[in-house]
Write an enzyme that holds these catalytic residues in place. Structure first.
Site, PDB file in Angstrom:
ATOM      1  N   LYS A 123      -8.511 -28.582  27.260  1.00 29.16           N
ATOM      2  CA  LYS A 123      -8.690 -28.246  25.839  1.00 29.16           C
ATOM      3  C   LYS A 123      -7.400 -28.510  25.067  1.00 29.16           C
ATOM      4  O   LYS A 123      -6.301 -28.231  25.555  1.00 29.16           O
ATOM      5  CB  LYS A 123      -9.091 -26.776  25.707  1.00 29.16           C
ATOM      6  CG  LYS A 123      -9.342 -26.344  24.266  1.00 29.16           C
ATOM      7  CD  LYS A 123      -9.829 -24.894  24.182  1.00 29.16           C
ATOM      8  CE  LYS A 123     -10.080 -24.487  22.723  1.00 29.16           C
ATOM      9  NZ  LYS A 123     -10.639 -23.136  22.579  1.00 29.16           N
ATOM     10  N   SER A 138     -14.664 -22.910  20.098  1.00 31.87           N
ATOM     11  CA  SER A 138     -13.802 -24.021  19.765  1.00 31.87           C
ATOM     12  C   SER A 138     -13.506 -24.959  20.926  1.00 31.87           C
ATOM     13  O   SER A 138     -12.898 -25.999  20.729  1.00 31.87           O
ATOM     14  CB  SER A 138     -12.467 -23.485  19.219  1.00 31.87           C
ATOM     15  OG  SER A 138     -11.805 -22.697  20.204  1.00 31.87           O
ATOM     16  N   SER A 141     -15.137 -18.707  22.306  1.00 24.10           N
ATOM     17  CA  SER A 141     -14.877 -20.158  22.300  1.00 24.10           C
ATOM     18  C   SER A 141     -15.023 -20.843  23.635  1.00 24.10           C
ATOM     19  O   SER A 141     -15.032 -22.078  23.675  1.00 24.10           O
ATOM     20  CB  SER A 141     -13.451 -20.422  21.800  1.00 24.10           C
ATOM     21  OG  SER A 141     -13.326 -20.075  20.448  1.00 24.10           O
TER      22      SER A 141
END
Lengths: 60, 456
Positions: B83, B148, B172
């Protein structure tokens, strides 16, 4: 703003709006009140919680 | 390389085993990943930065090592996506700015992946400048992949890489896993180092894993979990076993949460929980109804207070007058009620009280699970499947209490909704029971099965 006795949502939102106005000079409008209301609801709920005296904060 | 090898059909355990047996090389695995990226990226839009020449060099070194009989660790040659929020040496961390320079060193979890032999393929998409990425869902590109950790969910769901690093502050990490039809874990707070992770809200930020199966996730967790001197919030724990040893595991006792969550679920998700609870019961699990204590509602309220942590991080970088639109947008950007900037106005007494309530609720839930002998609490990771459109990454509400409390949580396949989108199941347990939770979840995963890969 006090923690106890418990605050109401109205008290909390008015306090937040006053602070927002004083700190940032924003106008107190219905939109500002709407934006601050969830935080005021959180404050009211936390204020009303009857947490036992011997519970310590957990920061991590 | 065998002609049939394709990374799209392989788990972490498959790849690591094939490399260890000399059936495939890390370079061949990486080339298969690159082929898969070429085939899917025009539709998934899931990577922010790829440095494939660098990845190829790393894979070549690992290949030479494997041929000489040296394996760095249990992940030798396994391709991993990371990420965007984590620092990766040589890659920019774009949350620091689109022109951010390359980072000089890895986040601890990235360094531990490399030490175990993993190949870092690239960094995966996240919302930037408060705008969702263009990342699409591998099961239907008209739907969001979640966020996210958008790209981290999409590339695992799209069978590009078998495992990714994700992150969860509100919802997320596990939401993208569920939306993309795969598995995930948000461990106990402190199990995975946050050193080198761009901070959102310190007390709620959790490094998270998204993978095909719980067995894969357990193997990777065994390489990553534990104390890190660079992150004082990490826990001193015994090394986690690499395998789940399901053969020695009896049927679990599952508590289906009957309050707070059901009223927030869409009909398809409500049905999925009932259908899967019945499957688990038919397979031998004990399934009981559980009502959480009334005080549990405070977890959502207290989480609001912790947004002030984000404000302190940003202090100084936002040295400009606050306008009404800033307050409004700060609420919209996090997708939750309340407001990031509004938290700046709240007295410290409320923040302290919120942290006391965290202790209080942790004790209540731990006692509840112990008294009822429950191995895992079952609910949903999101109200439904991935919403249509890319203007939102979906609703994080259901994850917020668990992220605030720091409890370990997992998600696995729970079927699909009437629109064909994946529906996840969500399991939670009490702090420091991560290994046991992974075993329980894997038992359930074996009963329920994996979702077939998307036709991407």
């Amino acid at each position: 703003m006090r923690l106890k006795p418990a605050v109401s949502v109205d008290e909390a939102v008015n306090w937040l709006a006053t602070q927002a106005s004083a700190e940032w000079g924003v106008e107190v409008t219905p939109e500002l009140i709407k934006t601050l209301t969830p935080m005021a609801e959180a404050m009211a709920a936390i204020s009303a919680a009857d947490v036992p005296w011997d519970v310590e904060p957990m920061f991590l | 390389m065998t002609k049939t090898f394709s990374v799209a059909q392989c788990s972490v355990i498959d790849i690591a085993g094939a490399v260890a047996r000399g059936e495939v090389t890390p370079s061949e695995v990486l080339e298969s990943v690159i082929e898969r990226i070429d085939a899917t990226e025009p539709r998934l839009k899931a990577w922010t930065t790829l440095k494939l020449d660098v990845s190829r060099e790393e894979a070549a070194v690992l290949t030479a090592e494997a041929k000489s009989g040296k394996l760095r660790g249990p992940l030798h040659g396994v391709p991993v996506g990371v990420k965007e929020w984590f620092n990766v040496a040589g890659f920019p961390t774009l949350l620091k700015g689109m022109d951010a320079p390359p980072e000089p060193r890895d986040a601890t979890v990235v360094a531990r992946l490399r030490a175990a032999g993993a190949v870092i393929v690239g960094k995966t998409t996240v919302p930037l400048d408060d705008k969702p990425p263009a990342t699409t869902n591998p099961y239907n590109i008209e739907h969001t992949a979640g966020g996210s950790s958008s790209g981290s969910g999409a590339v695992v769901g799209g069978r590009v890489v078998p495992i990714t690093l994700a992150e969860q502050t509100a919802g997320s990490g596990l939401r993208p896993a569920a939306y993309c039809g795969v598995a995930g874990i948000k461990p106990t707070y402190g199990y995975l180092s946050r050193y080198g992770l761009f901070p959102g809200s310190w007390s709620r930020d959790h490094a998270t894993l998204i993978g095909y199966t719980m067995a894969d996730i357990a193997l990777v967790m065994s390489c990553l979990a534990g104390y890190d001197p660079l992150d004082p919030t990490t826990a001193h724990i015994e090394p986690l076993p690499a395998g789940l040893d399901l053969a020695s595991l009896g049927a679990p006792r599952i508590g289906v949460i009957r309050n707070f969550f059901p009223e927030r679920l869409q009909p398809d998700m409500l049905a999925a929980i009932e259908i899967n609870a019945s499957k688990l019961k038919a397979a031998g699990a004990t399934v009981v109804d559980v009502n959480l204590p009334a005080e549990f509602d405070l977890a959502w309220k207290c989480a609001e207070m912790t947004w002030v942590e984000s404000v302190t991080r940003k202090a100084g970088s936002e040295n400009k007058p606050v306008k009404l639109e800033d307050l409004v947008s700060s609420r919209a950007s996090v997708g939750t009620a309340g407001g990031v900037r509004a938290s700046e106005l709240v007295p410290a007494t409320y923040y302290i009280q919120a942290r006391r309530i965290r202790t209080w609720l942790t004790g209540m839930l731990t006692a509840l699970m112990r008294e009822q002998g429950i191995d895992a609490l079952l609910t949903a990771p999101a109200p439904g499947g991935a919403p249509k459109g890319l203007v939102s990454t979906g609703d994080p509400t259901l994850q917020i209490p668990w992220s605030f409390l720091g409890f370990p949580c997992t998600t696995i396949n729970g079927g699909v909704g009437s629109d064909g989108m994946p529906l996840g199941l969500h399991f939670a347990s009490t702090p420091r029971t991560d290994y046991e939770l992974m075993r329980t979840t894997a038992w359930c995963e074996k009963v329920i099965g994996l979702l077939p890969p998307p036709a991407l």
